[in-house]
Design a protein around this motif. Sequence first.
Motif, PDB file in Angstrom:
ATOM      1  N   ASP A  69      39.311  30.162   6.062  1.00  0.00           N
ATOM      2  CA  ASP A  69      37.930  29.852   5.190  1.00  0.00           C
ATOM      3  C   ASP A  69      37.707  28.673   6.302  1.00  0.00           C
ATOM      4  O   ASP A  69      37.831  27.359   6.345  1.00  0.00           O
ATOM      5  CB  ASP A  69      38.316  29.137   3.742  1.00  0.00           C
ATOM      6  CG  ASP A  69      37.143  28.571   3.345  1.00  0.00           C
ATOM      7  OD1 ASP A  69      36.037  28.414   3.964  1.00  0.00           O
ATOM      8  OD2 ASP A  69      36.915  28.046   2.175  1.00  0.00           O
ATOM      9  N   THR A  70      36.559  29.054   7.216  1.00  0.00           N
ATOM     10  CA  THR A  70      36.168  28.159   8.096  1.00  0.00           C
ATOM     11  C   THR A  70      35.051  27.282   7.992  1.00  0.00           C
ATOM     12  O   THR A  70      34.336  26.577   8.664  1.00  0.00           O
ATOM     13  CB  THR A  70      35.868  28.925   9.500  1.00  0.00           C
ATOM     14  OG1 THR A  70      34.741  29.867   8.962  1.00  0.00           O
ATOM     15  CG2 THR A  70      36.982  29.784  10.035  1.00  0.00           C
ATOM     16  N   SER A  71      34.818  27.187   6.762  1.00  0.00           N
ATOM     17  CA  SER A  71      33.382  26.654   6.261  1.00  0.00           C
ATOM     18  C   SER A  71      33.569  24.869   6.544  1.00  0.00           C
ATOM     19  O   SER A  71      32.225  24.453   6.846  1.00  0.00           O
ATOM     20  CB  SER A  71      33.098  26.798   4.640  1.00  0.00           C
ATOM     21  OG  SER A  71      34.290  26.131   3.895  1.00  0.00           O
ATOM     22  N   ASN A  72      34.807  24.412   6.599  1.00  0.00           N
ATOM     23  CA  ASN A  72      34.783  23.233   6.795  1.00  0.00           C
ATOM     24  C   ASN A  72      35.505  22.681   8.078  1.00  0.00           C
ATOM     25  O   ASN A  72      35.593  21.531   8.757  1.00  0.00           O
ATOM     26  CB  ASN A  72      35.688  22.232   5.962  1.00  0.00           C
ATOM     27  CG  ASN A  72      35.136  22.371   4.649  1.00  0.00           C
ATOM     28  OD1 ASN A  72      34.041  22.046   4.027  1.00  0.00           O
ATOM     29  ND2 ASN A  72      36.198  22.893   3.462  1.00  0.00           N
ATOM     30  N   LEU A  73      35.544  23.688   8.990  1.00  0.00           N
ATOM     31  CA  LEU A  73      36.205  23.720  10.293  1.00  0.00           C
ATOM     32  C   LEU A  73      35.546  22.636  11.210  1.00  0.00           C
ATOM     33  O   LEU A  73      36.184  21.745  12.038  1.00  0.00           O
ATOM     34  CB  LEU A  73      36.602  24.925  10.895  1.00  0.00           C
ATOM     35  CG  LEU A  73      37.508  25.011  12.051  1.00  0.00           C
ATOM     36  CD1 LEU A  73      39.033  24.424  11.674  1.00  0.00           C
ATOM     37  CD2 LEU A  73      37.479  26.372  12.599  1.00  0.00           C
ATOM     38  N   ALA A  74      34.165  22.799  11.401  1.00  0.00           N
ATOM     39  CA  ALA A  74      33.535  21.825  12.177  1.00  0.00           C
ATOM     40  C   ALA A  74      33.500  20.454  11.701  1.00  0.00           C
ATOM     41  O   ALA A  74      33.489  19.429  12.715  1.00  0.00           O
ATOM     42  CB  ALA A  74      31.926  22.538  12.163  1.00  0.00           C
ATOM     43  N   GLN A  75      33.996  20.113  10.435  1.00  0.00           N
ATOM     44  CA  GLN A  75      33.826  18.527  10.105  1.00  0.00           C
ATOM     45  C   GLN A  75      35.318  18.029  10.698  1.00  0.00           C
ATOM     46  O   GLN A  75      35.443  16.751  10.305  1.00  0.00           O
ATOM     47  CB  GLN A  75      33.839  18.559   8.744  1.00  0.00           C
ATOM     48  CG  GLN A  75      32.503  19.056   8.189  1.00  0.00           C
ATOM     49  CD  GLN A  75      32.521  19.167   6.641  1.00  0.00           C
ATOM     50  OE1 GLN A  75      33.236  18.220   5.867  1.00  0.00           O
ATOM     51  NE2 GLN A  75      32.008  20.152   6.038  1.00  0.00           N
ATOM     52  N   LEU A  76      36.022  18.874  10.627  1.00  0.00           N
ATOM     53  CA  LEU A  76      37.699  18.182  11.248  1.00  0.00           C
ATOM     54  C   LEU A  76      37.876  17.737  12.638  1.00  0.00           C
ATOM     55  O   LEU A  76      37.421  18.322  13.530  1.00  0.00           O
ATOM     56  CB  LEU A  76      38.706  19.662  11.037  1.00  0.00           C
ATOM     57  CG  LEU A  76      38.603  20.134   9.463  1.00  0.00           C
ATOM     58  CD1 LEU A  76      39.666  21.061   9.461  1.00  0.00           C
ATOM     59  CD2 LEU A  76      38.790  18.986   8.418  1.00  0.00           C
ATOM     60  N   ARG A  77      38.590  16.692  12.587  1.00  0.00           N
ATOM     61  CA  ARG A  77      38.721  15.905  13.906  1.00  0.00           C
ATOM     62  C   ARG A  77      39.818  15.333  13.640  1.00  0.00           C
ATOM     63  O   ARG A  77      40.463  15.206  12.705  1.00  0.00           O
ATOM     64  CB  ARG A  77      37.606  14.541  14.184  1.00  0.00           C
ATOM     65  CG  ARG A  77      35.935  15.046  14.045  1.00  0.00           C
ATOM     66  CD  ARG A  77      35.808  15.377  15.593  1.00  0.00           C
ATOM     67  NE  ARG A  77      34.238  15.732  15.547  1.00  0.00           N
ATOM     68  CZ  ARG A  77      33.909  17.260  15.214  1.00  0.00           C
ATOM     69  NH1 ARG A  77      34.599  18.118  14.936  1.00  0.00           N
ATOM     70  NH2 ARG A  77      32.375  17.416  15.148  1.00  0.00           N
ATOM     71  N   GLN A  78      40.342  15.024  14.718  1.00  0.00           N
ATOM     72  CA  GLN A  78      41.915  14.180  14.900  1.00  0.00           C
ATOM     73  C   GLN A  78      41.659  12.959  13.902  1.00  0.00           C
ATOM     74  O   GLN A  78      40.910  12.198  14.121  1.00  0.00           O
ATOM     75  CB  GLN A  78      42.432  13.942  16.217  1.00  0.00           C
ATOM     76  CG  GLN A  78      43.938  13.464  16.308  1.00  0.00           C
ATOM     77  CD  GLN A  78      44.294  13.218  17.713  1.00  0.00           C
ATOM     78  OE1 GLN A  78      43.566  13.455  18.800  1.00  0.00           O
ATOM     79  NE2 GLN A  78      45.397  12.789  17.792  1.00  0.00           N
ATOM     80  N   GLY A  79      42.990  12.769  13.121  1.00  0.00           N
ATOM     81  CA  GLY A  79      42.738  11.673  12.400  1.00  0.00           C
ATOM     82  C   GLY A  79      42.330  11.783  10.764  1.00  0.00           C
ATOM     83  O   GLY A  79      42.201  11.031   9.903  1.00  0.00           O
ATOM     84  N   THR A  80      41.557  12.838  10.746  1.00  0.00           N
ATOM     85  CA  THR A  80      40.795  13.201   9.315  1.00  0.00           C
ATOM     86  C   THR A  80      41.932  13.379   8.280  1.00  0.00           C
ATOM     87  O   THR A  80      42.828  14.192   8.490  1.00  0.00           O
ATOM     88  CB  THR A  80      40.040  14.439   9.485  1.00  0.00           C
ATOM     89  OG1 THR A  80      38.777  14.203  10.463  1.00  0.00           O
ATOM     90  CG2 THR A  80      39.011  14.437   8.297  1.00  0.00           C
ATOM     91  N   LYS A  81      41.700  12.945   7.325  1.00  0.00           N
ATOM     92  CA  LYS A  81      42.560  13.070   6.136  1.00  0.00           C
ATOM     93  C   LYS A  81      42.114  14.415   5.387  1.00  0.00           C
ATOM     94  O   LYS A  81      40.776  14.425   4.991  1.00  0.00           O
ATOM     95  CB  LYS A  81      42.600  11.898   5.241  1.00  0.00           C
ATOM     96  CG  LYS A  81      43.752  12.052   4.000  1.00  0.00           C
ATOM     97  CD  LYS A  81      43.828  10.890   2.981  1.00  0.00           C
ATOM     98  CE  LYS A  81      44.619  11.218   2.068  1.00  0.00           C
ATOM     99  NZ  LYS A  81      44.891  10.117   1.113  1.00  0.00           N
ATOM    100  N   VAL A  82      43.041  15.291   5.176  1.00  0.00           N
ATOM    101  CA  VAL A  82      42.727  16.669   4.647  1.00  0.00           C
ATOM    102  C   VAL A  82      43.423  17.024   3.538  1.00  0.00           C
ATOM    103  O   VAL A  82      44.529  16.572   3.303  1.00  0.00           O
ATOM    104  CB  VAL A  82      42.603  17.617   5.820  1.00  0.00           C
ATOM    105  CG1 VAL A  82      41.659  17.550   7.015  1.00  0.00           C
ATOM    106  CG2 VAL A  82      43.757  17.965   6.663  1.00  0.00           C
ATOM    107  N   HIS A  83      42.762  18.061   2.841  1.00  0.00           N
ATOM    108  CA  HIS A  83      43.578  18.648   1.789  1.00  0.00           C
ATOM    109  C   HIS A  83      43.637  20.151   2.196  1.00  0.00           C
ATOM    110  O   HIS A  83      42.637  20.780   2.775  1.00  0.00           O
ATOM    111  CB  HIS A  83      42.814  18.756   0.573  1.00  0.00           C
ATOM    112  CG  HIS A  83      43.269  19.461  -0.639  1.00  0.00           C
ATOM    113  ND1 HIS A  83      44.316  19.033  -1.395  1.00  0.00           N
ATOM    114  CD2 HIS A  83      43.189  20.761  -1.101  1.00  0.00           C
ATOM    115  CE1 HIS A  83      44.833  19.810  -2.413  1.00  0.00           C
ATOM    116  NE2 HIS A  83      44.208  20.931  -2.175  1.00  0.00           N
TER     117      HIS A  83
END
Length: 168
Positions: A69-83
């Motif tokens: 599910d790549t819908s959030n992939l562009a928002q992810l950067r090193q250091g981002t807290k993710v679920h």
Amino acid sequence: MNKKTLGMVAGALLAVAPLVSSAADSLPAPFEGNSVLQAEGIVKGVEQAKHAVTVVDAHGGEASFTVTDTSNLAQLRQGTKVHVRMVRSALVSPTHGAAGVQLSPQNVTAEVVALDRASGVIELKGPNGAVFHIQGRDAVKVGSLQPGMHVEVAYAPQVSVAVAPVAQ
């Protein structure tokens, strides 16, 4: 009753006896379900072209995922807290065999620890004492299990993975 009738009744009972004993030994029907794993962590790296994300959890464990599910992939950067949410289909088959055996990466035997008949969720204990849950698609079929029973879980090879930033 005369002897002839009594003999026919006795013969009928003898003929049916194997069917009754095999019915008592029969197992509940296999059923389909989903295994859902969820975790939080910090993004260590993102490979946009490969749809890959590497996440480090609170204990320093590191895992890489191919995100489906790549819908959030562009928002992810090193250091981002993710679920991270992984969903995998599974076929659960009751068995007379022993629990806690890793048959292959896609197949494992486990013991039913508990079940919620209303929601269709079963709690299983697998190899090395690991506890995991399967959400059955049909709560009625899940309800035919009992704690202490053994099952084989055959996972589908495909895994659906979604990684989303955690709202701060």
